[in-house]
Design an enzyme around this catalytic site. Structure first.
Site, short mmCIF file in Angstrom:
data_model
loop_
_atom_site.label_atom_id
_atom_site.label_comp_id
_atom_site.label_asym_id
_atom_site.label_seq_id
_atom_site.Cartn_x
_atom_site.Cartn_y
_atom_site.Cartn_z
N HIS A 175 -5.11 31.48 33.40
CA HIS A 175 -5.87 32.87 33.17
C HIS A 175 -5.40 34.20 33.76
O HIS A 175 -5.95 35.05 33.57
CB HIS A 175 -7.36 32.46 33.91
N ASP A 383 -3.68 42.48 35.89
CA ASP A 383 -4.87 41.65 35.45
C ASP A 383 -4.54 40.67 34.32
O ASP A 383 -3.87 41.28 33.48
CB ASP A 383 -6.14 42.58 35.08
P1 ADQ Z 1 -11.64 37.74 36.99
O1 ADQ Z 1 -10.44 38.20 37.95
O2 ADQ Z 1 -12.74 37.23 37.88
O3 ADQ Z 1 -11.04 36.49 36.25
P2 ADQ Z 1 -12.66 39.34 34.87
O4 ADQ Z 1 -11.77 38.88 33.70
O5 ADQ Z 1 -12.65 40.82 34.87
O6 ADQ Z 1 -11.89 38.92 36.35
O7 ADQ Z 1 -14.07 38.74 34.79
C1 ADQ Z 1 -14.97 38.89 35.57
C2 ADQ Z 1 -16.40 38.54 35.20
O8 ADQ Z 1 -17.30 38.67 36.22
C3 ADQ Z 1 -16.70 39.26 33.94
O9 ADQ Z 1 -17.18 38.43 33.19
C4 ADQ Z 1 -17.71 40.12 34.79
O10 ADQ Z 1 -18.89 40.42 33.83
C5 ADQ Z 1 -18.32 39.37 35.95
N1 ADQ Z 1 -18.72 40.32 36.81
C6 ADQ Z 1 -17.97 41.27 37.35
N2 ADQ Z 1 -18.67 42.22 38.29
C7 ADQ Z 1 -19.86 41.50 38.28
C8 ADQ Z 1 -21.05 41.87 39.38
N3 ADQ Z 1 -20.89 42.58 40.02
N4 ADQ Z 1 -22.02 40.94 38.96
C9 ADQ Z 1 -22.07 39.91 37.97
N5 ADQ Z 1 -21.04 39.61 37.32
C10 ADQ Z 1 -19.69 40.45 37.37
C11 ADQ Z 1 -9.71 35.69 35.96
C12 ADQ Z 1 -8.63 36.73 35.49
C13 ADQ Z 1 -8.88 37.92 34.51
C14 ADQ Z 1 -9.15 36.86 33.03
C15 ADQ Z 1 -10.30 36.13 33.54
C16 ADQ Z 1 -10.71 35.18 32.35
O11 ADQ Z 1 -8.05 37.45 36.85
O12 ADQ Z 1 -7.76 38.61 34.05
O13 ADQ Z 1 -9.69 37.96 32.16
O14 ADQ Z 1 -10.01 35.27 34.56
O15 ADQ Z 1 -9.34 34.40 31.85
#
Ligand code: ADQ
Length: 492
Positions: A175, A383
């Site tokens: 991921h 990311d």
């Molecule tokens: P993450 O680093 O966790 O995931 P991201 O892809 O941005 O990052 O996903 C975050 C998730 O958390 C999103 O669905 C978002 O809606 C949710 N979220 C963020 N802030 C929030 C808040 N305050 N309250 C509730 N929910 C919140 C890792 C990798 C990423 C990759 C994903 C999926 O680092 O690059 O996109 O896996 O493969």
């Protein structure tokens, strides 16, 4: 094909009866309030919902950790998926999870934004815990089952599992980014990690640049040969491809039109003082997300007068994350000091420049925030993908709003109509924000429309389907959308 021959030669060995085994560090559950089994609640979104359609009618087991040290009393199943908990001791939590996964691999795979730690005791725990996951998967998988291993915590599982169960078909998906060789070769256990991954039949990354990085390293550090998309190792064929993850775009768009969410979005704007412009950031509080750089850019725009309260307001939601790690505690301290400084300098009584929330918010509230925001700032320093950028686009059902997106997020490869920025370049971020403030509404709409087409066309269900069908396919073809294997690492 050689991998088929392997399967036939050994047949199935002792194991369970599942057609599909999913392995991830965490089970798709977390401890809520309440007692007994009712206290476990499903984690929203993410892998579970992505997999739901492809799981229908199959016998599925999910192997993972409960999130609690010691033996947790887990329910037997969740949404029709049988659960197998992998316990972690307190020491393993420190060495495997906090140590090797989050202190060694996370920074190393994210451009070395923080210095990775290379502790031998962390590595020993990583090997031991990966073996436990592999054993649990081997015990759950039925003859010839499919096993899908997820993420950087479990990179040794494919080869360990292959040794135990050569009859199963193994897929691995990373991921997060996969680093270029200059960085990766710092890792004292670099060959072991690559060999661990080469145990899979299919290795999936978010972007083609990561495919190229991995293939180069595999050829350099092991006896693997072949082109980027199809490697040969120990008489087997391993396919490597890009499978950019996505979101449930239809669900987010539907929620964004629900009267309750629309009403809430209006309330949010009203509570912010009905500004002309709302800028939003939503991230896990992680040093890779570039929150501090973004707030600095905002500070400069307030200082020069391009932004001014009460007409312009920023909202930053930061989900608490990995707070046991000093890197994260320092990040939080620095960020909160900075937000305080900006607010001290540019807020007015009753009108805050930056509204900062260090908390997780429910999905509908998050979508209401996306609806309330004119400009979404997604500026990670690195990311794998970044789902927030795609969620914002899916929520903008009337095609208004602007997305400012880091070129170092995997999502930038697909979301070409966003305003792309180098997150290290404060002048560049400032220019991008000035540009979107002045953007002609028709032009903004046309950009948003083309972004929406991208997320609607390729959602999380397509992602899961494509990965699993590529894993079933015996032929040696590069797979996954945009699997332009063999491209340069500069592309990542
Ligand atoms: P993450 O680093 O966790 O995931 P991201 O892809 O941005 O990052 O996903 C975050 C998730 O958390 C999103 O669905 C978002 O809606 C949710 N979220 C963020 N802030 C929030 C808040 N305050 N309250 C509730 N929910 C919140 C890792 C990798 C990423 C990759 C994903 C999926 O680092 O690059 O996109 O896996 O493969």
């Amino acid at each position: 094909m050689l991998c088929e021959r392997d399967r036939d030669a050994t047949g199935s060995s002792a194991g369970g009866s599942a057609d599909l085994v999913v392995i991830s560090n965490r089970l798709p559950l977390r401890r809520g309030s309440g007692s007994g089994e009712a206290q476990w609640v499903g984690t929203t979104g993410g892998l579970v919902s992505a997999l739901t359609p492809v799981l229908r009618g199959r016998s599925v087991v999910w192997v993972g950790w409960s999130g609690e040290v010691g033996d947790a009393e887990l329910p037997d199943s969740y949404e029709g998926i049988a659960l197998r908990g992998v316990p972690l001791s307190g020491e393993e939590y420190d060495d495997f999870y906090v140590g090797f996964a989050n202190r060694t691999l996370w920074p190393l795979y994210h451009d070395g934004i923080r210095t990775p730690g290379f502790e031998r005791s962390w590595w020993a725990a990583y090997v031991a815990v990966n073996r436990r996951y592999a054993d649990a998967a081997a015990a759950a998988a039925g003859p010839g089952a499919t096993v899908w291993v997820h993420d950087y915590h479990l990179q040794l599982v494919p080869m360990m599992l292959r040794a135990l169960r050569p009859d199963v078909r193994i897929g691995f998906f990373l991921h997060i980014p996969f680093p270029p060789q200059e960085l990766f070769v710092q890792l004292p256990w670099r060959r072991e990690i690559i060999e661990g991954l080469l145990g899979a039949d299919l290795i999936g990354f978010q972007v083609p640049g990561a495919v190229a990085n991995f293939a180069r390293l595999a050829r350099r550090l092991t006896d693997a040969t072949g082109a980027d998309g199809v490697l040969r190792y120990e008489g087997r064929e391993i396919r490597v491809g890009a499978f950019p993850i996505s979101i449930d775009a239809a669900d987010i768009s539907a929620r964004a039109t629900s009267p309750a969410v629309v009403k809430r979005a209006h309330e949010i704007r009203r509570d912010l003082g009905d500004p002309d412009l709302v800028l939003l950031g939503v991230d896990r509080l992680d040093y890779t997300k570039g929150i501090e750089h973004r707030v600095r850019a905002m500070s400069e725009l307030f200082a020069e007068g391009t932004l001014a309260t009460p007409r312009h307001v920023m909202v930053q939601i930061a989900v608490p994350s990995r707070e046991q790690d000093t890197h994260y505690r320092h990040e939080r301290e620095r960020l909160e000091r900075l937000v305080g400084e900006v607010n001290g300098a540019y807020s007015q009584i009753g009108h805050t420049a930056i509204h900062y929330l260090h908390q997780s918010v429910p999905t509908d509230e998050l979508i209401a925030l996306y609806l309330a925001a004119d400009v979404m700032l997604v500026t990670p320093l690195r990311d794998g993908m970044n789902l927030v950028a795609k969620e914002y686009v899916a929520a903008r059902v009337d095609s208004t709003g602007s997305l400012v997106l880091s070129e170092f997020a995997g999502a930038a490869r697909e979301l070409r109509s966003a305003v792309l920025v180098n997150p290290h370049d404060l002048d560049g971020i400032n220019d991008a924000i000035r540009m979107v403030i002045d953007l002609d509404p028709a032009r903004a709409r046309s950009r948003m429309r083309s972004l929406r087409r991208v997320v609607q066309r390729h959602d999380v269900y397509a992602w899961a389907r494509e990965f699993l069908s590529a894993l079933q396919r015996p032929a040696a073809v590069p797979c996954g959308p945009g699997a332009e294997v063999g491209r340069d690492a500069e592309d990542r």
